[in-house]
Design a protein around this motif. Sequence first.
Motif, PDB file in Angstrom:
ATOM      1  N   ARG A 193       2.533   6.384  -8.325  1.00 55.48           N
ATOM      2  CA  ARG A 193       3.239   7.336  -9.195  1.00 55.48           C
ATOM      3  C   ARG A 193       4.241   8.174  -8.428  1.00 55.48           C
ATOM      4  O   ARG A 193       5.003   8.924  -9.036  1.00 55.48           O
ATOM      5  N   SER A 194       4.210   8.103  -7.109  1.00 57.97           N
ATOM      6  CA  SER A 194       5.122   8.881  -6.285  1.00 57.97           C
ATOM      7  C   SER A 194       5.609   8.014  -5.143  1.00 57.97           C
ATOM      8  O   SER A 194       5.097   6.909  -4.884  1.00 57.97           O
ATOM      9  N   GLN A 195       6.592   8.507  -4.429  1.00 58.48           N
ATOM     10  CA  GLN A 195       7.122   7.791  -3.268  1.00 58.48           C
ATOM     11  C   GLN A 195       6.035   7.574  -2.222  1.00 58.48           C
ATOM     12  O   GLN A 195       5.890   6.492  -1.643  1.00 58.48           O
ATOM     13  N   ALA A 196       5.225   8.607  -1.987  1.00 56.70           N
ATOM     14  CA  ALA A 196       4.163   8.504  -0.984  1.00 56.70           C
ATOM     15  C   ALA A 196       3.113   7.472  -1.398  1.00 56.70           C
ATOM     16  O   ALA A 196       2.641   6.685  -0.572  1.00 56.70           O
ATOM     17  N   GLU A 197       2.731   7.466  -2.694  1.00 51.36           N
ATOM     18  CA  GLU A 197       1.735   6.499  -3.154  1.00 51.36           C
ATOM     19  C   GLU A 197       2.237   5.071  -2.994  1.00 51.36           C
ATOM     20  O   GLU A 197       1.480   4.165  -2.615  1.00 51.36           O
ATOM     21  N   ILE A 198       3.499   4.849  -3.276  1.00 53.42           N
ATOM     22  CA  ILE A 198       4.061   3.505  -3.144  1.00 53.42           C
ATOM     23  C   ILE A 198       4.047   3.068  -1.680  1.00 53.42           C
ATOM     24  O   ILE A 198       3.670   1.923  -1.364  1.00 53.42           O
ATOM     25  N   MET A 199       4.409   3.930  -0.732  1.00 60.34           N
ATOM     26  CA  MET A 199       4.432   3.552   0.681  1.00 60.34           C
ATOM     27  C   MET A 199       3.016   3.315   1.201  1.00 60.34           C
ATOM     28  O   MET A 199       2.792   2.414   2.021  1.00 60.34           O
ATOM     29  N   ARG A 200       2.075   4.077   0.717  1.00 61.07           N
ATOM     30  CA  ARG A 200       0.699   3.867   1.167  1.00 61.07           C
ATOM     31  C   ARG A 200       0.051   2.652   0.494  1.00 61.07           C
ATOM     32  O   ARG A 200      -0.992   2.181   0.938  1.00 61.07           O
ATOM     33  N   GLY A 201       0.660   2.160  -0.567  1.00 62.22           N
ATOM     34  CA  GLY A 201       0.087   1.031  -1.282  1.00 62.22           C
ATOM     35  C   GLY A 201       0.785  -0.283  -1.012  1.00 62.22           C
ATOM     36  O   GLY A 201       0.553  -1.262  -1.721  1.00 62.22           O
ATOM     37  N   LEU A 202       1.646  -0.338   0.019  1.00 55.07           N
ATOM     38  CA  LEU A 202       2.372  -1.565   0.314  1.00 55.07           C
ATOM     39  C   LEU A 202       1.423  -2.667   0.770  1.00 55.07           C
ATOM     40  O   LEU A 202       0.522  -2.448   1.594  1.00 55.07           O
ATOM     41  N   ASN A 203       1.639  -3.879   0.256  1.00 58.26           N
ATOM     42  CA  ASN A 203       0.906  -5.067   0.670  1.00 58.26           C
ATOM     43  C   ASN A 203       1.880  -6.235   0.702  1.00 58.26           C
ATOM     44  O   ASN A 203       2.819  -6.311  -0.109  1.00 58.26           O
ATOM     45  N   GLY A 204       1.651  -7.170   1.681  1.00 59.70           N
ATOM     46  CA  GLY A 204       2.518  -8.324   1.748  1.00 59.70           C
ATOM     47  C   GLY A 204       2.500  -8.953   3.123  1.00 59.70           C
ATOM     48  O   GLY A 204       1.604  -8.707   3.942  1.00 59.70           O
ATOM     49  N   GLN A 205       3.523  -9.719   3.401  1.00 61.44           N
ATOM     50  CA  GLN A 205       3.637 -10.403   4.678  1.00 61.44           C
ATOM     51  C   GLN A 205       5.087 -10.752   4.919  1.00 61.44           C
ATOM     52  O   GLN A 205       5.921 -10.669   4.020  1.00 61.44           O
ATOM     53  N   GLY A 206       5.350 -11.176   6.180  1.00 65.26           N
ATOM     54  CA  GLY A 206       6.697 -11.555   6.527  1.00 65.26           C
ATOM     55  C   GLY A 206       6.782 -12.033   7.961  1.00 65.26           C
ATOM     56  O   GLY A 206       5.780 -12.117   8.687  1.00 65.26           O
ATOM     57  N   GLY A 207       7.977 -12.347   8.366  1.00 68.97           N
ATOM     58  CA  GLY A 207       8.196 -12.787   9.728  1.00 68.97           C
ATOM     59  C   GLY A 207       9.640 -12.628  10.111  1.00 68.97           C
ATOM     60  O   GLY A 207      10.509 -12.372   9.278  1.00 68.97           O
TER      61      GLY A 207
END
Length: 998
Positions: free
Chosen positions: A775-789
């Motif tokens: 619901r906020s910018q902070a919640e979105i950054m703390r809820g990041l999930n994924g992968q990459g290279g």
Amino acid sequence: MRKILIGIAVLFVLLVGAFIIVPGLIPSDVYKQKIETQLSKELGRDVTISGDVRVQSFPLIKAKTNGVRIENYEGFSDTPFLTVEELEARIRLFPLLAKRVEIAGFNLIKPQVYLERLTDGRANWERITENEETPSAPETDEPFARDGRFANLDPQIEAFNLVDGQVIYQDSFGGERYEAADIDGFLSVPGLSEPLKMDLSLTYQGERAEIDMTLNSIRAFLDGNEAPFDADINTAFANISAKGKFLASPEMDFDVTLDSEINNPRAIQSLSPQEIPYLGLLTSLKAKGNFSQVSGLITASNTDIEATGEALNGRFNGSATLGETPILNGETEFEITNFVALKPYLPDDTPPLDFFQSLEGKASLNGTPNGFAAKTLQASARGEDFSAQFNGAAEYSDAGITANGTFDTEVTNAENLVQTAQIETPYARLISALNATGRLNYNSSKIVISDLEATASSGAVNGSYKGGLALADIPKAEGQFSLDIPNFAEVAQTLPSKVPYSQSIKTISASGQISTQGETFILTDLQAGLSEGLLNATFAGNGQYALNDANALSLDGAITGEITDVRALAALNGTDLSPNTDTGAIFETFSITGDIAGTANKLTLSKAEIAFDDIRGSGALSATLREPRPLIEGNLALQGLDLRPYMASYSTQNPTGEIQPWSEAPLNLAPLKSLDAELDVSTPNVITDRLKLGQTQMDVTLQDGVLNAKLPTVALYGGNGKMDLTFDASKPVPSLTLTAGLNELNGNNFLSAIAGFTKASGEAKTDLSITSSGRSQAEIMRGLNGQGGFGLLDGQIQGIDASKFLTGLDDALKSRSLPSGIGSSQITKFKDLVGLFKIEDGVVSINEFNLAALGVSANGVGTIDMGNQKMDFRFRPKLTGDNANKLGSFGIPIRFAGDFGQASPSLDTEFLGKIVADRAKGEVTSRLQDQVKGPLGGILGGVLGGQNTPPDSSPETATQEEPPQSLDAPAEQPAEKVEEEDTKNELEKALGSIFGDR
């Protein structure tokens, strides 16, 4: 024969004598009782005679009595119905023998009549029969008519005298009382074929009246023949004289010449049991002329009627026929001077007329078959805040009123006029002065105004109109108009709903041609503009608008728009935009031009040219106004998108350079839910303070609160890429999905742009796939999930020859100097540099980081905590193959750690301590201290801390070793410790020169 004649004469004398003497011999009570009994029976009420009844039979039959009293019916008041103080009747004897009644005289002295109506409606003059509680129904006689039905009636009254009479009417049912007192009168009817004369005086409701009347022949009147008459009525407030005749007719037709003057018409109202309309308005009334009635139709000729009063004055000279539709011929004048006094006489639903001070007019009236026409009509009205004149003609008939003429109206203060007229509208204050001239054509179904010239001036809204106007069920207009609003902020305060940014609009102007087709208003040659404000605009073209259908609005023309100061406009809404910097001016101006067309449901802007500060673009846009949200569609081709001035301005808001924590404030998602959109945006470049993208295409859709942004083509640093972004604001908790891939990039330029690292080159690539919600910018950054290279292929690192550096490490340690292989001319070529990462709950875990070069390799691990803005990354370059010996095979452990914006490279002392195994501690320490004398050897000894590990241990395996027992470091002199620290700092400074010390 002679004796017979004498005998007859003696008999006649005896009879006459008996006729004269006998009445006197009969006692008075015999007459009185007989009269009382007979009258009581006939009237159904008690009749008493208190005085003596005296009868005389010669030479006249004469009867006289005193104190006659006729009682009221039971249930009424105790007041007698009739009392007479003295009554006397004289009847001629000899005509009676011939069966004719000739009354020589009849006298009533002080008669008093008391008429009474009860609250239940009963009246004492209506006969009540025995055992009957309510009055009997009145006899239904035929209506009076002058048709000879009274031919057998021929009374003769030489003199009828009434002295000091009184009549009282008490109406308990209606709550009224009327009284006629001091009644004195004389009536003479010698015969029905002889003139009737009457003189009467009385005081009615306090007003004294004298009435004299003569009727030439009652017989002629009753038989329906012509019967001349005259009458005079004189009071303190009125003098009325009438002379004329009843016409030959069975009806009450007449022809009379009237001359009357009433100097107090209101006094008439006090004498009438019913209200007489409008009498209260008059102070005097004069009427002269000839009036006649034939078969119920009243006509007047040669009349001169004049009425004056406190509220109105009027005069009419001419003739009239007063039928269902009056017909008038003549001259009339009128003047109304007090509309407040007139108001009580008007219907309740009459609009307030207090704004009128005067209304006057005059006209020549001509009769028509169905009414009258007013020619040369001149009328004028005035008030404190307005004046109006009309010159023309009007007509009144059973079809209604029509008017045709010119008018001239001037309003000096529209707001006061509307308030005085008690019209509830907030918009009156917007108009000050109003002038209008033209020709009016009015009938009951519509109003047509031609040659209209109207102007509004000196107000918040000004304008003009010149042309024609028709007001009917479907209004019509044909003309030229102009509109001028000097200060829109003043107008906005009056509008029912708030107008966004109304303070930014200064002047509004418009002009053009207006016409109608049915219910549609058509605007051509329309020129409209906003000027002198923060928001300015122009429109040139055509438009349409339909009554009762807001969706029928349409526009077609050229439009321009300009915001002269974007920053000031935003400040009006409480938003502070970033300031200008030396990099460039921002948030200063915005402009748009193009061709606009469409309806209220959908507007399109083609050939659009848009400029925002130094950003330019062109394209086409459309807006579809639908439920529940409008749809914005279009394409926009930018000439370039240079964001550097905006980023530089943002940086000035944080002069410390510190990374700010993520905001905990709820995201404002209202804009994403307020509209739908489908937009295609292209630009040859996108320039930021670090990145420079080439040709970029972006497809944006917004549907039901879900934003999808696709960048199918991104050109940057010799390579290309793509990105897909989805932000779903339709759910209670918004969610984010992002996938991106970049290939064939110029690694040197790319890394320099994104990280400020200019020492690496090669072909770079990267890919990323993440999701989050919050619901906020902070919640979105703390809820990041994924992968990459990421990867860097066939490249080199400038500033260090890793193989030479690591090979010469032993010699450098012995000589107490930095190893060779460091400098601007040194390079390390590599085959590939590859890293893989995984994101869980906002933490990026780099589990694989490998560098493969000729004779050198490096690997590393670490984490980047996006939610808490921290990083900790470790890697160790080392020699491989034939060169792997001595300390070079062990490698140099390096660590990047710290908060965002404060992380820096350093020797990884913690890593070194973990990878040195117990079994190698003594050997390594001794070898180092033997080979490397002085401060540098002490440093490495202290760093190793007596631990040993195999030279090929990686960071992963090293961290799994259990820490061995520590060996005490040899004691050093303070001067040696200073030398060790300086050497260590020198090494880290060299690392910083390669990796970028932050």
